[in-house]
Design an enzyme around this catalytic site. Structure first.
Site, mmCIF file in Angstrom:
data_model
loop_
_atom_site.group_PDB
_atom_site.id
_atom_site.type_symbol
_atom_site.label_atom_id
_atom_site.label_comp_id
_atom_site.label_asym_id
_atom_site.label_seq_id
_atom_site.Cartn_x
_atom_site.Cartn_y
_atom_site.Cartn_z
ATOM 1 N N ASP A 4 1.656 1.345 10.533
ATOM 2 C CA ASP A 4 2.529 2.137 11.124
ATOM 3 C C ASP A 4 3.597 1.403 12.669
ATOM 4 O O ASP A 4 4.397 1.506 12.780
ATOM 5 C CB ASP A 4 2.194 3.544 10.338
ATOM 6 C CG ASP A 4 2.227 3.385 9.234
ATOM 7 O OD1 ASP A 4 2.622 2.617 8.136
ATOM 8 O OD2 ASP A 4 1.308 4.154 8.727
ATOM 9 N N HIS A 11 -7.523 5.403 2.581
ATOM 10 C CA HIS A 11 -7.615 4.020 1.998
ATOM 11 C C HIS A 11 -8.867 3.812 1.363
ATOM 12 O O HIS A 11 -9.114 2.399 0.693
ATOM 13 C CB HIS A 11 -6.984 3.079 2.577
ATOM 14 C CG HIS A 11 -5.718 3.606 3.291
ATOM 15 N ND1 HIS A 11 -5.589 4.382 4.101
ATOM 16 C CD2 HIS A 11 -4.730 3.883 2.720
ATOM 17 C CE1 HIS A 11 -4.487 4.071 4.948
ATOM 18 N NE2 HIS A 11 -3.622 4.485 4.068
ATOM 19 N N GLY A 45 2.309 3.948 3.514
ATOM 20 C CA GLY A 45 2.347 3.541 2.388
ATOM 21 C C GLY A 45 2.258 4.385 0.770
ATOM 22 O O GLY A 45 2.172 5.256 1.371
ATOM 23 N N SER A 46 2.781 3.987 -0.046
ATOM 24 C CA SER A 46 1.902 4.655 -1.299
ATOM 25 C C SER A 46 0.913 5.066 -1.359
ATOM 26 O O SER A 46 -0.575 4.202 -1.311
ATOM 27 C CB SER A 46 3.511 4.013 -2.155
ATOM 28 O OG SER A 46 4.599 3.865 -1.578
ATOM 29 N N GLY A 47 0.833 6.172 -2.997
ATOM 30 C CA GLY A 47 -0.752 5.706 -3.265
ATOM 31 C C GLY A 47 -1.374 6.881 -2.494
ATOM 32 O O GLY A 47 -2.312 7.653 -2.696
ATOM 33 N N HIS A 48 -0.442 7.929 -2.236
ATOM 34 C CA HIS A 48 -0.938 8.827 -1.134
ATOM 35 C C HIS A 48 -0.544 10.404 -1.778
ATOM 36 O O HIS A 48 -0.207 12.008 -1.468
ATOM 37 C CB HIS A 48 -0.575 8.937 0.249
ATOM 38 C CG HIS A 48 -1.602 7.374 1.319
ATOM 39 N ND1 HIS A 48 -2.544 8.472 0.882
ATOM 40 C CD2 HIS A 48 -1.010 6.973 1.679
ATOM 41 C CE1 HIS A 48 -2.748 7.253 1.588
ATOM 42 N NE2 HIS A 48 -2.194 6.389 1.942
#
Ligand code: ADP
Ligand code: ADP
Ligand code: MG
Ligand code: MG
Ligand code: MG
Ligand code: MG
Lengths: 214, 331, 331, 214
Positions: free
Chosen positions: C111, C220, C55-58
């Site tokens: 994932d 998260h 996922g993005s945001g990392h």
């Protein structure tokens, strides 16, 4: 009562100043916290206590001033290091020209210190800084001399001038340094540097007065 | 205050201990002054010494730019507070090899005073020190008072260029000349979306209303030009580029490097989004981006916001930018 | 929500545009799938392909670790959400050169599912794909359910080792074996001091009371092991090292690499302060730090907090760590 | 009334489902926002609308299901892509074995889809997920078959089962996915996936019923 003090053996006057800054350090940080970053007491205490270690108990007044000045310049950084450092160094440099310090020499010293500070820091009266304590203090002292008052009385006038100078910062809008961030909202609070400057001048005057009265 | 620290009055000391331990391959501290960080490459070749210094809380600036081909020594101050004259002086002594020292720092009252005093001390040792004072922040004074402007993230380009030039074997005057050109060619502007808290203080010493932003904010929370409604990345980019452009430096056909630095809590994602908008505007203006740097290069503790820095390039500046460096903060 | 974005539903698209523009010297995106970032070094020598995704945001994870000698292609998901099976599949196709592909990713339901489906698709193309699934987060399940543990910042060591091994010319099985050893030798633990907000959501979806911290929080915001009083860096370090140590992996005399990653809004200063405490404890335990990495390596938007990761080293893993890479996030 | 529908030319049943997901997308995100990250509607809408583009108007029911399933698997990512993608793909695979779809074949399809989902996703009844809608829906449908009800009636029962299943999630504590972050605090809110699953099953049943009634 004498109208002069000896340079010799009077380092205790400087140690008194250090003591008062130390005792008031939380108070100074608290004031700084209202409009600045709340570290003025910590900054001052660090530098002044460092100097205390280095000042021999029975040294000269001007030697102690020199050590304090140099320690502040060298070891506290920020704006306060160079500003108060220069202030004490300049005081020392003028006062050490004679063995007896009278009211005229003391006036010269104050004026030189003030000038050194103005050259370095660039703050003006009304900017809500320590200059707002220092300038009226010197003015009152000089007026007293012009009115032929004694050294003791001149010092009394200087304390009054310093006090009302410090208090005048309460209604000022900060124009320089961290508190200028607040603009109008800086009104209603004393300036931290103006307060420490009052403590310094007030303590120095008291101690010299004690020495005069001996 | 949600912080991972020990004594709030000793955060700089504690940080430096961790910094030294983790980067001993790149830097070490001065034997007698832990507030002086020195590149392990110092004096490995004869050249002009490059030093800087400033308050802490801007990490990776300033110490992260200490290393081979960039800064030789860094004076470390308290949080947001100038290093001591002694630390600047110790930096000068640590890097001088008889070719003189370039002190490249930012335009703040405290730094100006302490550097001035350090230079006086160095004069007694007959070390020649010259300075370049970064004033890239267009928001901090109008163009006719350009000398009053503060230095912000443009300082990184200044160090990069100065470090490279000195490593090419230039004289002190040449280093100063090229570095001064670099900063003259550089403009920055910041926006703040939320404040930061100095650990020893415990509360933010200014506020930013949700839904607004401080346009033109300084690196320590100095007031911006105006409080604006928080708008889109596209709008913010256009306002930022415009104020830089209005300073009449950049023109059609220029080649530039761009640096976007998050101020602390702004996610990288947002920095890239802003960069995309900046790149589009520059393309419209027929300005070519030679190199772009995006990340937390020069922070203000956990402030939310970012700075945009643009440097106009010529062949010499490009050559300086391209030189590889070995530092913690830059590659 | 104080954010520099355009449409909150398009933050990933917008970020990727900026990312590609600024790092075109290192990466490019797949011609037909902008959610696939490919190293410019891909296929420049015949080797096992290394892919990941998440996922993005990392950021800088995952895409920041794409580049020469590390990850060859990265599948990019929505914020905190697995990439599509197609993106994983496109990564596989982009990097395969007949020697097979190692997919090195983190243990999350989404994932796992999407990788599984991508592998099925690749089977039709007769591409051999094997996986290593990072499960370094000791807080996410007890040791007897180690397969349920999540992957966090330890993934960076996994990619570093996998990328290096593949570049040494190893076969797929060898790459998988060494990479699996790397992750088996790695443990992480996180603490959270304040939450983060997904842009499209607009409000934090959990809270952390001021004065407390979530010990064991996930990347998260997954719940921690316990809510503790926020104490000193020294205490926090000791709790973190202890829970890792209690997993019975590390012993007296070990050589390790340490990675501290800020989760977003934790200043570098605090990360170094924590590192200093961690280093002191490890020294007491007679554990030697071979290399330390400190910075925002694997973030969770603007979350306040950090993760501590420790990897036990042997000669092979050291050699892998030491190989130079050319990526945005790692050097 | 017929007791079966043709596979042929019935892609509109799938398009109805897509339409209902699209119309409810804000509502689904809103529910997800209470306990999750507020994107369930957006995620679903993206995938379903993508599939809509690819489904020819007059194609077969199972062909449309296959396209929808494949699009979800390939193009939405997260957990929903593989989960609903597998669900629709498995439905398609079972149903396309015959040209006429009767209530028994539909039961097989539901069961296979459910099994595929359990194998893949690992959620159990009571975890507060879409399984809590799907499982009781299938159970009610099967009971109806065992009671010899018509296809039309079985579908009615399935809708009832789906509805009460969805509603049961309100009192559950989330054990899986993002909402599990909240523990006890996830109680009192519908699960977003359970709600979208209800919309899907309810719409599918309604449309098949319409076809049966033709
Ligand atoms: N340029 C200046 N000239 C004179 N005084 C100054 C100047 N800048 C700041 N000050 C004084 O410094 C004080 C704050 O000192 P301190 O808190 O120790 O430093 P800092 O502002 O760096 O935290 C102010 O209250 C003000 O009186
Ligand atoms: N492992 C799982 N098995 C079945 N359903 C799941 C699983 N994980 C999550 N869900 C469902 O997914 C829904 C959330 O979907 P969505 O919001 O689209 O994805 P995300 O949680 O990634 O934001 C939850 O309401 C729940 O019903
Ligand atoms: Mg202060
Ligand atoms: Mg300060
Ligand atoms: Mg989501
Ligand atoms: Mg969601």
């Amino acid at each position: 009562m004498k109208d002069y003090i000896y340079d010799n053996n009077n380092s205790w006057i400087v140690l008194d100043i250090i003591e008062q800054i130390h005792l008031n350090s939380s108070y100074l940080s608290e004031i700084d916290g209202a409009t600045g970053d709340g570290d003025h007491g910590v900054n001052m205490d660090k530098g002044f206590m460092l100097a205390k270690e280095k000042i021999p108990l029975d040294s000269n007044f001007t030697e102690a001033l020199k050590i304090l000045g140099r320690t502040l310049v060298m070891d506290i950084g920020g704006s306060m290091g160079p500003i108060y450092g220069t202030f004490f160094s300049k005081l020392s440099r003028t006062l050490k020209s004679k063995e007896e310090i009278d009211k005229y020499l003391f006036l010269d010293a104050l004026k030189n210190a003030n000038q050194g500070l103005l050259d370095l820091a660039g703050a003006k009266v009304g900017d809500k800084t320590l200059i707002d304590t220092l300038y009226p203090a010197i003015l009152s002292y000089e007026n007293a001399i012009n009115n032929n008052l004694t050294f003791y009385q001149c010092l009394y006038e200087m304390k009054q001038g310093a006090k009302s100078g410090m208090e005048s910062t309460k209604d000022m809008v900060a124009k320089i340094g961290r508190a200028s961030r607040l603009g109008e909202r800086s009104k209603g609070y004393l300036d931290a540097g103006a307060t420490s400057c009052f403590i310094i001048l007030d303590t120095m005057a008291n101690s010299i007065q004690k020495e005069l009265a001996k | 205050m949600q912080r991972i620290i020990n004594n709030p009055n000793l955060v700089v000391e504690d940080m430096l201990k961790g910094y030294e331990k983790s980067h001993s391959d790149i830097i070490h501290s001065d034997e007698n002054n832990p507030r002086v960080i020195i590149s392990n490459s110092v004096k490995e070749k004869k050249k002009v010494g490059i030093i800087t210094g400033g308050g802490s809380g801007h990490e990776p600036a300033f110490l992260g730019y200490c290393g081979r081909n960039m800064v030789d020594a860094v004076a470390v101050g308290e949080i947001f507070s100038s290093p001591t004259a002694k630390s600047f002086y110790d930096c000068i002594r640590a890097v001088d090899q008889g070719m003189g020292v370039a002190c490249l720092y930012g335009n703040y009252a405290g730094d100006n005073m302490n550097v001035k005093m350090a230079i006086e001390l160095a004069e007694d040792d007959e070390i020649e020190v010259k300075t370049v004072v970064a004033n890239d922040d267009v928001a901090s004074a109008p163009k006719n008072e350009i000398d009053k402007r503060r230095g912000v993230a443009g300082e990184i380009f200044m160090w990069k260029v100065g470090g490279a030039k000195s490593n090419m074997g230039a004289t002190l005057d040449e280093v100063i000349k090229t570095t001064q050109k670099a900063i003259n060619n550089t403009r920055s502007i910041g926006v703040g979306l939320s404040p930061c808290t100095i650990p020893a203080n415990g509360k933010p010493n200014f506020m930013i209303e949700p839904g607004t932003m401080e346009f033109g904010i300084g690196h320590h929370g100095e007031p911006g030009i105006s409080v604006k409604k928080l708008s889109t990345a596209k709008d913010i980019a256009s306002n930022m580029v415009e104020i830089i452009y209005n300073d009449s430096l950049f023109e059609n056909g220029d080649e530039v490097s761009v640096l976007i630095s998050g101020l602390g809590s702004t996610p990288l994602m947002e920095q890239y989004i802003l960069f995309d908008e900046v790149a589009k505007i520059l393309e419209e203006k027929n300005i070519t981006i030679y190199k772009a740097y995006i990340g937390n290069y020069f922070t203000s503790l956990e402030m939310n916001g970012l700075t945009l820095t643009i440097m106009k390039l010529d062949e010499e500046l490009k050559e300086c930018l391209d030189m590889p460096v070995d530092t913690v903060g830059f590659k």
